[in-house]
Design an enzyme around this catalytic site. Structure first.
Site, PDB file in Angstrom:
ATOM      1  CG  ASN A   9      32.415  18.929  -6.578  1.00  0.00           C
ATOM      2  OD1 ASN A   9      33.222  18.800  -5.895  1.00  0.00           O
ATOM      3  ND2 ASN A   9      32.190  20.070  -7.239  1.00  0.00           N
ATOM      4  CD1 TRP A  10      30.655  13.536  -3.146  1.00  0.00           C
ATOM      5  CD2 TRP A  10      32.579  12.300  -2.086  1.00  0.00           C
ATOM      6  NE1 TRP A  10      30.216  12.010  -3.162  1.00  0.00           N
ATOM      7  CE2 TRP A  10      31.445  11.347  -2.548  1.00  0.00           C
ATOM      8  CE3 TRP A  10      33.481  11.739  -1.483  1.00  0.00           C
ATOM      9  CZ2 TRP A  10      31.527   9.931  -2.304  1.00  0.00           C
ATOM     10  CZ3 TRP A  10      33.469  10.393  -1.229  1.00  0.00           C
ATOM     11  CH2 TRP A  10      32.609   9.581  -1.715  1.00  0.00           C
ATOM     12  CE  LYS A  11      29.742  21.457  -5.038  1.00  0.00           C
ATOM     13  NZ  LYS A  11      28.785  22.528  -5.573  1.00  0.00           N
ATOM     14  CG  HIS A  95      33.250  23.927  -9.214  1.00  0.00           C
ATOM     15  ND1 HIS A  95      32.424  24.593  -8.365  1.00  0.00           N
ATOM     16  CD2 HIS A  95      32.494  22.820  -9.305  1.00  0.00           C
ATOM     17  CE1 HIS A  95      31.309  24.594  -8.220  1.00  0.00           C
ATOM     18  NE2 HIS A  95      31.145  23.193  -8.722  1.00  0.00           N
ATOM     19  CD  GLU A 167      29.167  22.267 -12.409  1.00  0.00           C
ATOM     20  OE1 GLU A 167      28.410  21.160 -11.895  1.00  0.00           O
ATOM     21  OE2 GLU A 167      29.823  22.875 -11.738  1.00  0.00           O
ATOM     22  N   GLY A 173      23.596  24.311  -6.290  1.00  0.00           N
ATOM     23  CA  GLY A 173      23.254  24.072  -4.658  1.00  0.00           C
ATOM     24  C   GLY A 173      21.880  24.965  -4.449  1.00  0.00           C
ATOM     25  CB  SER A 213      19.930  21.633  -8.423  1.00  0.00           C
ATOM     26  OG  SER A 213      20.360  22.757  -7.769  1.00  0.00           O
ATOM     27  N   GLY A 234      26.866  17.564  -7.154  1.00  0.00           N
ATOM     28  CA  GLY A 234      27.230  18.008  -6.071  1.00  0.00           C
ATOM     29  C   GLY A 234      26.514  17.292  -4.815  1.00  0.00           C
ATOM     30  N   GLY A 235      25.499  18.144  -4.210  1.00  0.00           N
ATOM     31  CA  GLY A 235      24.809  17.798  -3.104  1.00  0.00           C
ATOM     32  C   GLY A 235      24.154  16.265  -3.186  1.00  0.00           C
TER      33      GLY A 235
HETATM   34  P1  PGA Z   1      24.881  20.684  -6.943  1.00  0.00           P
HETATM   35  O1  PGA Z   1      26.334  21.338  -7.268  1.00  0.00           O
HETATM   36  O2  PGA Z   1      24.628  19.341  -7.449  1.00  0.00           O
HETATM   37  O3  PGA Z   1      24.871  20.565  -5.513  1.00  0.00           O
HETATM   38  O4  PGA Z   1      24.040  21.790  -7.495  1.00  0.00           O
HETATM   39  C1  PGA Z   1      26.869  20.847  -8.452  1.00  0.00           C
HETATM   40  C2  PGA Z   1      28.320  21.399  -8.693  1.00  0.00           C
HETATM   41  O5  PGA Z   1      28.815  22.218  -8.063  1.00  0.00           O
HETATM   42  O6  PGA Z   1      29.165  20.914  -9.510  1.00  0.00           O
END
Ligand code: PGA
Length: 250
Positions: A9-11, A95, A167, A173, A213, A234-235
């Protein structure tokens, strides 16, 4: 190695040049490995055509959201049918950032899930508790309620296209991952609840991902858990090298 689903998920990240650089690193490795894993990335809407053009066979292009209305006066949104028309059939829905910053309610999530599933698309339904709910031992009831409301009224015959992502909001994050054991315990209960809401066969079939994370250094312990089918990341998915590590391809 168990077959896994890894969705990045590149947001609201990456320029077009950065998208190109990502695929320039990832594609040659994927082409060589021909791995059995299912992977994909979710860029911002405006980069979907670029990602569609760069993503090779085993890489799915995913959208981060969709309007449940097919067409009409809804400034600033993109509908599920427009995504489908573009060739994007997988969409992250509900999300926690959308729930928090854009006031997306369970009722809205339900309409989106319904629109996607009845139109042959795959929603990745995100559910999960806040930190205070986690501390109040409300994780299971929050997840059960979000799940129940999200699939309410959806005909069972469409549900086999659903993907769920657990999640915990306190882990997104923050660098605070739920331990593999906590993630497994919660996901097992989500699956049990799913079987009560639907049936055993469906509950076994529907993939449940963990998100929050996820990094190359914790993916293997998460994937070793029997009920965890993959990760929504995400990250760490922003880096081509980390993304490949998450696939177990390095
Ligand atoms: P993260 O994000 O891996 O940066 O914690 C996960 C997400 O929001 O899907």
């Amino acid at each position: 190695m168990k077959k896994r689903i890894i969705i990045g998920n590149w947001k609201t990240n990456k320029t077009q040049a950065e998208v190109q650089a990502f695929f320039a690193e990832v594609n040659p490795v994927l082409a060589q490995k021909k791995h059995a894993n299912w992977c994909g990335v979710a860029p911002v809407f405006i980069h979907l055509p670029l990602v569609l053009s760069l993503a090779k066979e085993q890489m799915v292009t995913v959208a981060q959201d969709a309007n449940f209305i097919s067409t009409g006066a809804y400034t600033g949104t993109v509908s599920y049918s427009q995504l489908k028309d573009l060739g994007v059939n997988t969409v992250i829905i509900g999300h926690s950032e959308r729930r928090e910053y854009y006031h997306e309610t369970d009722a809205i999530v339900n309409r989106k899930i319904n629109a996607l599933l009845t139109n042959g698309m795959t929603p990745i339904l995100c559910i999960g508790e806040t930190n205070s709910q986690f501390e109040a031992n409300a994780t299971d009831s929050v997840c059960a309620s979000q799940l129940e409301k999200a699939i309410h009224g959806v005909d069972e015959r469409y549900l086999d296209q659903l993907i769920i992502a657990y999640e915990p909001i306190w882990a997104i994050g923050t660098g605070k991952t739920a331990t593999a054991e906590i993630a497994e315990t919660t996901i097992k209960k989500i699956r049990l609840h799913l079987s009560k809401l639907t049936n055993d066969a469906l509950a076994k079939k529907i993939p449940i991902l963990y998100g929050g994370s996820v990094k190359p250094n914790n993916i293997e312990s998460l994937m070793a858990q029997p009920n965890i089918d993959g990760a929504l990341v995400g990250g760490a998915s922003l880096s081509a090298q980390d993304f490949l590590s998450l696939l177990g391809d390095k």
